[in-house]
Structure formats: structure tokens, C-alpha cells
Write a protein that holds these residues in place. Structure first.
Motif, PDB file in Angstrom:
ATOM      1  N   ALA A  27       0.912  -1.152   0.045  1.00 57.90           N
ATOM      2  CA  ALA A  27      -0.109   0.030  -0.104  1.00 57.90           C
ATOM      3  C   ALA A  27       0.857   1.245  -0.178  1.00 57.90           C
ATOM      4  O   ALA A  27       0.506   2.285  -0.483  1.00 57.90           O
ATOM      5  CB  ALA A  27      -1.008  -0.123   1.237  1.00 57.90           C
ATOM      6  N   ASP A  28       1.971   1.102   0.742  1.00 57.73           N
ATOM      7  CA  ASP A  28       2.827   2.568   0.865  1.00 57.73           C
ATOM      8  C   ASP A  28       4.167   2.361  -0.162  1.00 57.73           C
ATOM      9  O   ASP A  28       5.058   3.133   0.422  1.00 57.73           O
ATOM     10  CB  ASP A  28       2.909   2.633   2.244  1.00 57.73           C
ATOM     11  CG  ASP A  28       3.632   1.796   3.034  1.00 57.73           C
ATOM     12  OD1 ASP A  28       3.955   0.479   2.443  1.00 57.73           O
ATOM     13  OD2 ASP A  28       4.081   1.825   4.124  1.00 57.73           O
TER      14      ASP A  28
ATOM     15  N   ARG B 168      -2.568  11.135  -4.582  1.00 58.14           N
ATOM     16  CA  ARG B 168      -3.079  10.672  -3.258  1.00 58.14           C
ATOM     17  C   ARG B 168      -4.311  10.036  -3.340  1.00 58.14           C
ATOM     18  O   ARG B 168      -4.531   8.737  -2.845  1.00 58.14           O
ATOM     19  CB  ARG B 168      -3.045  11.688  -2.147  1.00 58.14           C
ATOM     20  CG  ARG B 168      -3.385  11.265  -0.578  1.00 58.14           C
ATOM     21  CD  ARG B 168      -3.104  12.414   0.420  1.00 58.14           C
ATOM     22  NE  ARG B 168      -3.501  11.765   1.519  1.00 58.14           N
ATOM     23  CZ  ARG B 168      -4.802  12.182   2.072  1.00 58.14           C
ATOM     24  NH1 ARG B 168      -5.772  12.886   1.441  1.00 58.14           N
ATOM     25  NH2 ARG B 168      -5.247  11.741   3.362  1.00 58.14           N
TER      26      ARG B 168
ATOM     27  N   GLU C 206      -5.064   5.746  -2.887  1.00 63.70           N
ATOM     28  CA  GLU C 206      -6.066   5.502  -1.909  1.00 63.70           C
ATOM     29  C   GLU C 206      -7.272   4.728  -2.595  1.00 63.70           C
ATOM     30  O   GLU C 206      -7.834   3.696  -1.852  1.00 63.70           O
ATOM     31  CB  GLU C 206      -6.578   6.685  -1.129  1.00 63.70           C
ATOM     32  CG  GLU C 206      -5.462   7.228  -0.135  1.00 63.70           C
ATOM     33  CD  GLU C 206      -6.083   8.582   0.732  1.00 63.70           C
ATOM     34  OE1 GLU C 206      -7.423   8.981   0.236  1.00 63.70           O
ATOM     35  OE2 GLU C 206      -5.454   9.196   1.234  1.00 63.70           O
ATOM     36  N   HIS C 207      -7.643   5.059  -3.714  1.00 63.02           N
ATOM     37  CA  HIS C 207      -8.701   4.472  -4.526  1.00 63.02           C
ATOM     38  C   HIS C 207      -8.316   3.206  -5.021  1.00 63.02           C
ATOM     39  O   HIS C 207      -8.942   2.139  -4.672  1.00 63.02           O
ATOM     40  CB  HIS C 207      -8.969   5.188  -5.645  1.00 63.02           C
ATOM     41  CG  HIS C 207     -10.017   4.578  -6.683  1.00 63.02           C
ATOM     42  ND1 HIS C 207     -11.212   4.712  -6.487  1.00 63.02           N
ATOM     43  CD2 HIS C 207      -9.791   4.046  -7.797  1.00 63.02           C
ATOM     44  CE1 HIS C 207     -11.830   3.736  -7.560  1.00 63.02           C
ATOM     45  NE2 HIS C 207     -10.932   3.343  -8.187  1.00 63.02           N
TER      46      HIS C 207
ATOM     47  N   ASN D 136      -5.814   1.341  -3.807  1.00 61.68           N
ATOM     48  CA  ASN D 136      -5.589   0.400  -2.440  1.00 61.68           C
ATOM     49  C   ASN D 136      -7.129  -0.310  -2.253  1.00 61.68           C
ATOM     50  O   ASN D 136      -6.973  -1.103  -1.728  1.00 61.68           O
ATOM     51  CB  ASN D 136      -5.016   1.132  -1.354  1.00 61.68           C
ATOM     52  CG  ASN D 136      -3.486   1.377  -1.460  1.00 61.68           C
ATOM     53  OD1 ASN D 136      -2.920   0.786  -2.357  1.00 61.68           O
ATOM     54  ND2 ASN D 136      -2.793   2.430  -0.958  1.00 61.68           N
ATOM     55  N   ALA D 137      -8.222   0.679  -1.943  1.00 61.07           N
ATOM     56  CA  ALA D 137      -9.378   0.123  -1.701  1.00 61.07           C
ATOM     57  C   ALA D 137      -9.887  -0.680  -2.714  1.00 61.07           C
ATOM     58  O   ALA D 137     -10.622  -1.868  -2.368  1.00 61.07           O
ATOM     59  CB  ALA D 137     -10.165   1.222  -1.307  1.00 61.07           C
TER      60      ALA D 137
ATOM     61  N   CYS E  52       0.889  -2.928   4.215  1.00 64.30           N
ATOM     62  CA  CYS E  52       1.802  -1.566   4.281  1.00 64.30           C
ATOM     63  C   CYS E  52       3.468  -2.388   4.335  1.00 64.30           C
ATOM     64  O   CYS E  52       3.470  -3.412   4.841  1.00 64.30           O
ATOM     65  CB  CYS E  52       1.896  -0.899   5.642  1.00 64.30           C
ATOM     66  SG  CYS E  52       0.334   0.173   5.072  1.00 64.30           S
TER      67      CYS E  52
END
Length: 174
Positions: free
Chosen positions: A135-136, A149, A153-154, A156-157, A168
């Protein structure tokens, strides 16, 4: 379960170009940490670079096409290969090499989130591998429609669950 680290498109021209990747230095540091951990545990490392058409900034052999020297990849021990489509499996021997090596879990990091990271996660799942999106440790640039950003985030979800497990860097266990 045998694992490998897949580093996607961490190239000079993409990472250090005029459009800077979101949180680039932190992402690079996380990938470097994963490389060190993979080496310590003798986990296979695969690194792919995107090859643009002749005349593009990332055409084969150009300085901007090269993988980032800061990754300290070693062609004698790491599997380095090229692709010309977002999906790292398309037109490459990646799936065959993973299967030959008995690797079924693939930790995916690099650039760009909404293109090559997304395509490769989905393809890995379709091919029967277990993709783990770090994720990171993936990034992209801002677009006219969305800031980087939000794109990260989108994805990852969206990818979590159906297409990949999202974890992570600190929680990665090869």
C-alpha cells in the motif's frame, strides 16, 4: 508459499521527470527496505521497466529508460526485464519464470498506480498468483481529474480483496 518481489517501472524518466511522483522519496525508501529484506531472506526480485516507442523519453536504451540506480538492482542475481504494455505479464516471460521458480505469492511495488500497478495486480490474480499490493510502496502523479493521493487510496481500496491483498511495508512477511 514461495514469494517474490516485483518492482514495476521505477525508472529514471518516470521517477525524476518533470511531473514528480506523489511522496516519491518515501515510496523509494520503502521499496529499498523491501529489497534489503528480500535479499536477506533470499526472496527472488523481479524488476521491470516500461519501454516506450522510438523517439519517446523512455525508448529502449535511453538514459531515462534505465531503472533507478538507487534501487541497487543486480542483473546477475535479480531478474530484470522489459515490457511495452501496462500489464507486466503481457508479452513477457514473467508468469513462466514465476511458475518455474515455484513462486505463487507476488509482492507488487512501483509506478504508476492507475496503469501498470493496477493492470499487473489484476493480471496476477487472473493467472492464479496471489498478488500482494504494498500500500505504501506504489505511486503516481497528479492528474487533471484527481490528485495522486486520491488515486493511490482509491486503488488500494478497489484492488483489496478481489484482486490483491493490500499490506503496508512494515507488515510485509516474505
Amino acid at each position: 508459499m514461495s514469494s517474490a518481489l516485483l518492482i514495476i517501472d521505477m525508472q529514471v524518466g518516470l521517477f525524476s521527470g518533470p511531473d514528480q511522483p506523489h511522496d516519491g522519496e518515501r515510496i523509494l525508501a520503502n521499496i529499498q527496505q523491501l529489497i534489503r529484506r528480500a535479499r536477506a531472506l533470499e526472496v527472488s526480485i523481479f524488476a521491470v521497466r516500461h519501454t516506450g516507442p522510438q523517439g519517446s523519453p523512455i525508448e529502449a536504451g535511453s538514459p531515462l529508460w534505465q531503472l533507478l540506480p538507487a534501487l541497487e538492482l543486480d542483473a546477475s542475481s535479480d531478474s530484470l526485464f522489459d515490457k511495452c504494455k501496462p500489464n507486466a505479464f503481457y508479452g513477457t516471460a514473467l508468469a513462466e519464470q514465476l511458475r518455474t521458480g515455484g513462486i505463487n505469492e507476488l509482492f507488487i511495488v512501483g509506478m504508476k498506480t492507475q496503469y501498470c500497478i493496477d493492470s499487473t495486480c489484476r493480471a496476477a490474480a487472473d493467472l492464479g498468483f496471489k498478488p500482494v499490493l504494498v500500500a505504501d510502496a506504489h505511486t503516481c502523479m497528479d492528474t487533471p481529474a484527481l490528485p495522486a493521493r486520491a488515486i493511490i487510496e482509491h486503488h488500494n481500496a478497489t484492488l483489496n480483496g478481489a484482486f490483491a491483498q493490500v499490506v503496508c511495508t512494515a507488515d510485509i512477511e516474505f
